[in-house]
Design an enzyme around this catalytic site. Structure first.
Site, PDB file in Angstrom:
ATOM      1  CB  CYS A  88      -0.898  -0.016   1.230  1.00  0.00           C
ATOM      2  SG  CYS A  88      -2.045   1.385   1.318  1.00  0.00           S
ATOM      3  CG  ASP A 139      -0.746   4.088   5.347  1.00  0.00           C
ATOM      4  OD1 ASP A 139       0.162   4.435   6.127  1.00  0.00           O
ATOM      5  OD2 ASP A 139      -1.955   4.246   5.600  1.00  0.00           O
ATOM      6  NE  ARG A 168      -0.810   4.824   8.795  1.00  0.00           N
ATOM      7  CZ  ARG A 168      -2.102   4.712   9.073  1.00  0.00           C
ATOM      8  NH1 ARG A 168      -2.531   4.936  10.307  1.00  0.00           N
ATOM      9  NH2 ARG A 168      -2.975   4.401   8.128  1.00  0.00           N
ATOM     10  CG  HIS A 171      -1.443  -0.857   5.984  1.00  0.00           C
ATOM     11  ND1 HIS A 171      -2.085   0.152   6.670  1.00  0.00           N
ATOM     12  CD2 HIS A 171      -1.479  -0.501   4.673  1.00  0.00           C
ATOM     13  CE1 HIS A 171      -2.490   1.070   5.815  1.00  0.00           C
ATOM     14  NE2 HIS A 171      -2.145   0.707   4.596  1.00  0.00           N
ATOM     15  CB  CYS A 201      -5.872  -0.184   4.829  1.00  0.00           C
ATOM     16  SG  CYS A 201      -5.595   0.178   3.077  1.00  0.00           S
TER      17      CYS A 201
END
Length: 234
Positions: free
Chosen positions: A41, A43, A45, A102, A105
């Site tokens: 992803c 993302d 993080r 994760h 999400c």
């Protein structure tokens, strides 16, 4: 205001690069030979190099919203993720493909909510995860389960890519499904034989499957059903 990005670029050149200068020189002279395609992803993080402990030249990375894999349809098109999969398998001969979702999400959460009309590309993209949704109102548990189900769905889509399936069947390529729980620092890996995700801290392997070549019935994979049955609304 200070230009923080410029400061970071300069620190890379003066502090980081000298430590790996010889490695980068080898990667230029000998070319890249990553062993793993990491589909994760976008993302912020999720940091693949921190999760895997990999260094320069070890991972071929694909990042997109929710770590989706587009279906293989055999037609030429402009799709970055599909192109990267083909390049990683056919040109780089990777030995592993990881699909990493994760916790928390935003892309998966958006499947249960509204997407702005201006985000036409995002709306179309999110449909790639629709099959993983559960017929329930969104809750923390439903989101967690949907994130896991989505990882398995993408693994199944990978098996529709002829170059992936043929290499998996010959034992030349391994698929790995991961779900990173951000707040716990734990990666749960998909065990195709158990039909569930297992914490890496107690797993005997780094994720498997789907390797079962059992025919799909009524358009539904038996592996996907195992994950489906693992969820019970309360």
């Amino acid at each position: 205001m200070p230009d923080e990005l410029l400061s970071r670029l300069r620190r890379f050149n003066t502090d980081f690069f000298p430590q790996y200068q010889d490695r980068f020189k080898d990667l230029v002279e000998q070319g890249q030979h990553p062993t793993t395609l990491f589909i994760g992803c976008s993302d912020s993080r999720l940091v693949p190099y921190m999760l895997t402990g990999a260094g320069p030249g070890e991972l071929f990375l694909v990042r997109n919203v929710a770590a989706f894999v587009p279906p293989y349809d055999g037609s030429a098109g402009h799709h970055g993720t599909a192109a990267a999969i083909e390049y990683a398998v056919l040109a780089l001969n990777v030995q592993h493909i990881i699909v990493c979702g994760h916790s928390h999400c935003g892309g998966i959460r958006a499947l249960y909510g509204e997407v702005p009309d201006e985000a036409s590309n995002l709306k179309a993209w999110l449909e790639l995860g629709r099959e993983a949704c559960l017929p329930v109102q969104l809750s923390d548990e439903a989101l967690h389960r949907t994130e896991e189900r989505s990882v398995v769905l993408q693994l199944e889509r990978l098996m529709d890519y002829p170059m992936v399936r043929s290499r998996v069947e010959r034992g030349e390529l391994a698929l790995h499904g991961w779900h990173y729980v951000i707040e716990a620092g734990e990666v749960n890996v998909f065990d195709v034989h158990q039909g569930r995700f297992v914490p890496a801290s107690s797993s005997e392997h780094s994720g498997t499957g789907p390797y079962s070549l059992t025919p799909v019935h009524d358009g539904v994979s038996p592996i996907f059903n195992e994950i489906d049955e693992a969820w019970r609304p309360r």
